[in-house]
Motif scaffolding. Structure first.
Motif, PDB file in Angstrom:
ATOM      1  N   ASP A 237       0.819  -1.221   0.000  1.00 12.92           N
ATOM      2  CA  ASP A 237       0.000   0.000   0.000  1.00 12.92           C
ATOM      3  C   ASP A 237       0.849   1.265   0.000  1.00 12.92           C
ATOM      4  O   ASP A 237       0.548   2.227  -0.703  1.00 12.92           O
ATOM      5  CB  ASP A 237      -0.945   0.000   1.207  1.00 12.92           C
ATOM      6  N   LYS A 238       1.909   1.254   0.789  1.00 13.14           N
ATOM      7  CA  LYS A 238       2.773   2.441   0.896  1.00 13.14           C
ATOM      8  C   LYS A 238       3.365   2.798  -0.474  1.00 13.14           C
ATOM      9  O   LYS A 238       3.314   3.949  -0.909  1.00 13.14           O
ATOM     10  CB  LYS A 238       3.899   2.139   1.905  1.00 13.14           C
ATOM     11  N   ASN A 239       3.909   1.792  -1.180  1.00  9.89           N
ATOM     12  CA  ASN A 239       4.521   2.046  -2.486  1.00  9.89           C
ATOM     13  C   ASN A 239       3.489   2.396  -3.552  1.00  9.89           C
ATOM     14  O   ASN A 239       3.751   3.205  -4.434  1.00  9.89           O
ATOM     15  CB  ASN A 239       5.348   0.840  -2.931  1.00  9.89           C
ATOM     16  N   LYS A 240       2.310   1.775  -3.451  1.00  8.39           N
ATOM     17  CA  LYS A 240       1.243   2.087  -4.425  1.00  8.39           C
ATOM     18  C   LYS A 240       0.871   3.558  -4.342  1.00  8.39           C
ATOM     19  O   LYS A 240       0.629   4.222  -5.354  1.00  8.39           O
ATOM     20  CB  LYS A 240       0.018   1.207  -4.165  1.00  8.39           C
ATOM     21  N   GLU A 241       0.812   4.050  -3.112  1.00  4.83           N
ATOM     22  CA  GLU A 241       0.466   5.458  -2.894  1.00  4.83           C
ATOM     23  C   GLU A 241       1.514   6.390  -3.517  1.00  4.83           C
ATOM     24  O   GLU A 241       1.190   7.357  -4.206  1.00  4.83           O
ATOM     25  CB  GLU A 241       0.374   5.714  -1.385  1.00  4.83           C
TER      26      GLU A 241
END
Length: 367
Positions: free
Chosen positions: A317-321
């Protein structure tokens, strides 16, 4: 001279785009940071053996159009990926199939194998898997998990399986047939003569400069063309303004051995945690080589940091953001096209990269 397209990176996306643009009468300049073209599919010829310099690349697809496309440049052989797992000296067939179950438990029928897995899963009573370990055990039971998944996965990700999210392993391929073919795809093989033959055909007649770091003189390179096709890291393109995207990296240890046959198979996975590499590749078996020597590569997963080669995007999720911020900005670029594994921050297989490039070509030239 002003080119129609400057293509940054000569991997599959850049090479396919350059080929298709040239076919439509456009001029292209391809620049490449490494001292060779081909990106990660590059093969180094070691006395007749095509060594997959950046890890095993096995072409497989269900898409007949993509299969016909690559075969229009080079003929593919009949190589079928059938890896072997070595767990503390015991050998098992992959993916999990009737051969594996016989090797593990001595079971001879699909019914016996299913029963064995169901017994183990039922006994553990995991309703809502909280992490990768619980997810895997809830799908295939403890024996398969402990011998063939746990150590390999922990090495691959550099984390304990209990610290990894369950979704990484949403499903596991389990076959109740005696079929060692790793992929389910209809088409599979290796280009005869290695992947360089494919890249060389794609880039035929196109101007190429290697050993060029685009970022050292970005303005100069941009000024040479009407449009830029960028296949590098999208966060680097924007000078990491929204933060750095994370990857897993790999380290390769290549050895030439004066023996005819080291392991009898192209790919042997080492699934115990204590052995630091995840697999050994013996390259000659990709093309059924009969040379008197062989070349093997040990593959060590590692944390990625600047200066190392980024291989696998970590799509949490962190990298997708972070990626979505870059993606939103890239959508407003009129003169830059982003494509490929690093620019799109996707774990692409080769056929998917080619499909992505062809789809971008279609959009670009209104085909």
């Amino acid at each position: 001279m002003k080119y129609d397209y400057l293509i940054v990176g000569s991997g599959l996306f850049g090479s396919v785009f350059a080929h298709e643009a040239k076919k439509r009468g456009k001029t292209c300049l391809v620049i490449e940071k490494r001292n060779h073209v081909g990106g990660n599919v590059y093969c180094e010829n070691v006395d007749g053996i095509n060594v997959h310099k950046y890890g095993a690349h096995i072409f497989h697809t269900n898409d007949k159009k993509i299969w016909d496309y690559v075969n229009s440049f080079v003929e593919f052989n009949r190589y079928t990926n059938s890896p072997i797992a070595n767990y503390k000296g015991e050998l098992y067939n992959l993916p999990f199939n009737m051969n594996t179950f016989y090797q593990l438990w001595g079971v001879k029928t699909p019914e016996e194998a299913k029963q064995k897995i169901q017994e183990q899963v039922k006994k553990l009573n995991i309703n809502k898997p909280k992490n990768l370990e619980e997810q895997a055990i809830s799908l295939v039971g403890e024996d398969i998990y402990n011998k063939l998944i746990k150590g390999y996965t922990e090495k691959q990700w550099g984390r304990k399986a209990t610290e990894l999210p369950a979704f990484i392993i949403n499903r596991l391929p389990v076959r109740f047939t005696f079929d060692n073919n790793y992929f389910n795809d209809k088409y599979q093989g290796i280009p005869i003569g290695g992947y360089n033959t494919l890249i060389d055909k794609l880039l035929e007649g196109i101007e190429i400069k290697t050993d060029i770091d685009y970022f050292k003189d970005q303005e100069k390179w941009n000024s040479l063309a009407e449009k830029v096709v960028f296949t590098g890291k999208i966060d680097e393109f924007y000078d990491y303004k929204y933060g750095k995207l994370e990857y897993r990296s790999l380290k390769f240890e290549h050895s030439r051995l004066e023996q005819e046959n080291y392991q009898g198979n192209a790919v042997v996975n080492y699934t115990e945690r204590e052995i630091p590499y995840t697999r050994i590749i013996e390259h000659k078996h990709f093309e059924f080589g009969k040379q008197s020597h062989t070349v093997i590569t040990k593959e060590y997963p590692q944390e990625w940091s600047l200066g190392k080669e980024p291989y696998y995007p970590i799509n949490n999720d962190k990298n997708k953001e972070v990626y979505n911020s870059y993606k939103a900005e890239s959508n407003n670029e009129e003169k830059v096209i982003f494509g490929g594994r690093l620019a799109e921050y996707k774990y692409y297989d080769m056929h998917q990269v080619i499909a992505s490039a062809l789809s971008r070509v279609k959009k670009e030239f209104n085909d």
